[in-house]
Design an enzyme around this catalytic site. Structure first.
Site, PDB file in Angstrom:
ATOM      1  N   ALA A  25       6.718  -7.266  14.138  1.00 47.63           N
ATOM      2  CA  ALA A  25       5.965  -6.033  14.375  1.00 47.63           C
ATOM      3  C   ALA A  25       5.869  -5.737  15.868  1.00 47.63           C
ATOM      4  O   ALA A  25       6.038  -4.596  16.302  1.00 47.63           O
ATOM      5  CB  ALA A  25       4.579  -6.141  13.746  1.00 47.63           C
ATOM      6  N   GLU A  67       9.914 -19.886  23.473  1.00 44.39           N
ATOM      7  CA  GLU A  67      11.309 -19.457  23.268  1.00 44.39           C
ATOM      8  C   GLU A  67      11.366 -18.075  22.615  1.00 44.39           C
ATOM      9  O   GLU A  67      12.224 -17.256  22.934  1.00 44.39           O
ATOM     10  CB  GLU A  67      12.076 -20.445  22.364  1.00 44.39           C
ATOM     11  N   LEU A  74       0.834  -1.207   0.000  1.00 45.23           N
ATOM     12  CA  LEU A  74       0.000   0.000   0.000  1.00 45.23           C
ATOM     13  C   LEU A  74       0.871   1.260   0.000  1.00 45.23           C
ATOM     14  O   LEU A  74       0.355   2.375  -0.063  1.00 45.23           O
ATOM     15  CB  LEU A  74      -0.912  -0.015   1.231  1.00 45.23           C
ATOM     16  N   ASP A  83       8.284   1.684  12.311  1.00 43.86           N
ATOM     17  CA  ASP A  83       7.033   1.045  12.763  1.00 43.86           C
ATOM     18  C   ASP A  83       6.693   1.407  14.212  1.00 43.86           C
ATOM     19  O   ASP A  83       5.539   1.699  14.543  1.00 43.86           O
ATOM     20  CB  ASP A  83       7.143  -0.486  12.661  1.00 43.86           C
ATOM     21  N   LYS A 101      13.864  -7.194   5.714  1.00 44.55           N
ATOM     22  CA  LYS A 101      14.089  -6.185   6.762  1.00 44.55           C
ATOM     23  C   LYS A 101      15.382  -6.407   7.554  1.00 44.55           C
ATOM     24  O   LYS A 101      15.970  -5.462   8.054  1.00 44.55           O
ATOM     25  CB  LYS A 101      12.894  -6.149   7.725  1.00 44.55           C
ATOM     26  N   THR A 150       4.832 -19.428  21.077  1.00 46.45           N
ATOM     27  CA  THR A 150       6.125 -20.122  21.077  1.00 46.45           C
ATOM     28  C   THR A 150       6.981 -19.550  22.204  1.00 46.45           C
ATOM     29  O   THR A 150       7.533 -18.450  22.085  1.00 46.45           O
ATOM     30  CB  THR A 150       6.841 -19.945  19.715  1.00 46.45           C
ATOM     31  N   ALA A 210       4.846 -12.248  19.302  1.00 44.01           N
ATOM     32  CA  ALA A 210       6.234 -11.880  19.602  1.00 44.01           C
ATOM     33  C   ALA A 210       7.048 -11.874  18.314  1.00 44.01           C
ATOM     34  O   ALA A 210       8.222 -12.229  18.297  1.00 44.01           O
ATOM     35  CB  ALA A 210       6.821 -12.859  20.613  1.00 44.01           C
TER      36      ALA A 210
END
Ligand code: NAP
Length: 294
Positions: free
Chosen positions: A145, A169, A32, A117, A81, A167, A142
């Site tokens: 983001a 860990e 977008l 972000d 990223k 998860t 987790a």
């Protein structure tokens, strides 16, 4: 302010002075960002254009961009990223802590990386009149983001952050990084505990894809009736705009913040880095809403 950034013009023909910005990722067809940034450039009369590139070889891409005099900035999306980081000349403190870059700015041939972000989300909270100081913040998820938003929120002096995920860990690893880098108090737990955990928290940040279009739209990551009118509920999912969780939160009288606000504000911060100008948020919002509605 960069050379040419203030070069206002009445027409929008691309010419030899046009600055290039772009998003790179794989895939990028859904992005977008071109809609938001091109609308902003046009509204501000800037000789900039924003394109989308599907990229496989990140190193080659960054080398090519560095060589282009007209290149000004880049948004970086999944899966690049983290991969862009070693190819940059400089990475700022926030990006180093979060461990990823979503924004590259070219200054005199040097590529500078940051991540917008988290700070974009803080701006969305400020716009909604919500302070994080002294608040107890509950996160679901987790992933990348949540990581970006949690680091930014940790700097805003909350009383405590609680991370819930499926998860253990991954949850423990993010909690350890947050404690080590920011000193904030962090608790952890399982995603299944989200509903009872609501009682001890002021703000819920929903950071899993639960409720997302094409994933499990209509489901809520935090089902049930434990939301109170004094809760603030932010759902990172932006498609659909009004997730089941946000609908429930509205019905309970909570302040709600849509995922669209994070998307908009991270892009506004990018625009400001690349142009040195205040982002035309209303124009960008309209472009985003329009792109989301198709
Ligand atoms: P990510 O790195 O893949 O992380 C996803 C997180 O959600 C992980 O903790 C994952 O757990 C968990 N998860 C995934 N599916 C789940 C399920 N069915 N049940 C419970 N937990 C589940 O993704 P991300 O980039 O952080 O994105 C997370 C969400 O935020 C997505 O909906 C994305 O669209 C949205 N987002 C919004 C913006 C915005 O600007 N509004 C920006 C980025 C992302 P595991 O670790 O166990 O897999």
């Amino acid at each position: 302010m960069i050379e040419g950034a203030g070069a206002l013009r009445q027409d929008f023909a691309i010419d030899t002075g046009t600055r290039l910005c772009a998003v790179i990722g794989h895939p990028v067809g859904h992005s977008l960002s071109p809609a938001m940034h091109n609308a902003a450039f046009q509204a501000m009369g800037l000789n900039y254009v924003y394109l989308a590139f599907d990229v496989a070889d990140v190193g080659a891409c960054l080398g090519g961009m560095r060589a282009l005099r007209g290149f000004r900035g880049m948004s970086v999306t999944i899966p690049h990223k983290m991969a862009v980081m070693p190819h940059l000349d400089e990475v700022d403190e926030m990006a180093r802590r979060v461990g990823c870059v979503n924004t590259v700015t070219c200054e005199d041939g040097r590529l500078l990386g940051t991540v917008t972000d988290g700070l974009g989300t803080l701006r969305a909270f400020a716009d909604a009149g919500v302070s994080l100081r002294g608040r107890r913040i509950l996160f679901t998820g987790a992933g990348g983001a949540v990581r970006a938003v949690a680091f930014a929120m940790a700097d805003a002096a909350p009383e405590q952050i609680t991370l819930l995920g499926r998860t253990p860990e991954k949850v423990a690893s993010l909690a350890e990084d947050l404690r080590g880098e920011t000193g904030v108090t962090v608790r952890t737990g399982a995603l299944d505990d989200a509903v009872p955990e609501l009682d001890g928290h002021d703000i819920l940040v929903q950071g899993t894809p639960i409720g997302m279009h094409g994933h499990d739209e209509g489901r809520s990551a935090v089902p049930g009736g434990r939301l109170r009118p004094d809760h603030v509920v932010f759902d990172m999912v932006y498609r659909p705009r009004r997730t089941r969780l946000l609908e429930d939160a509205r019905a309970a009288g909570c302040v709600t913040i849509e995922g669209l606000e994070m998307l908009l504000n991270q892009a506004a911060l990018q625009f400001e880095r690349w142009t040195g100008l205040t982002a035309p948020s209303t124009v960008m919002r309209r472009a985003l809403e329009s792109a989301l509605s198709v």
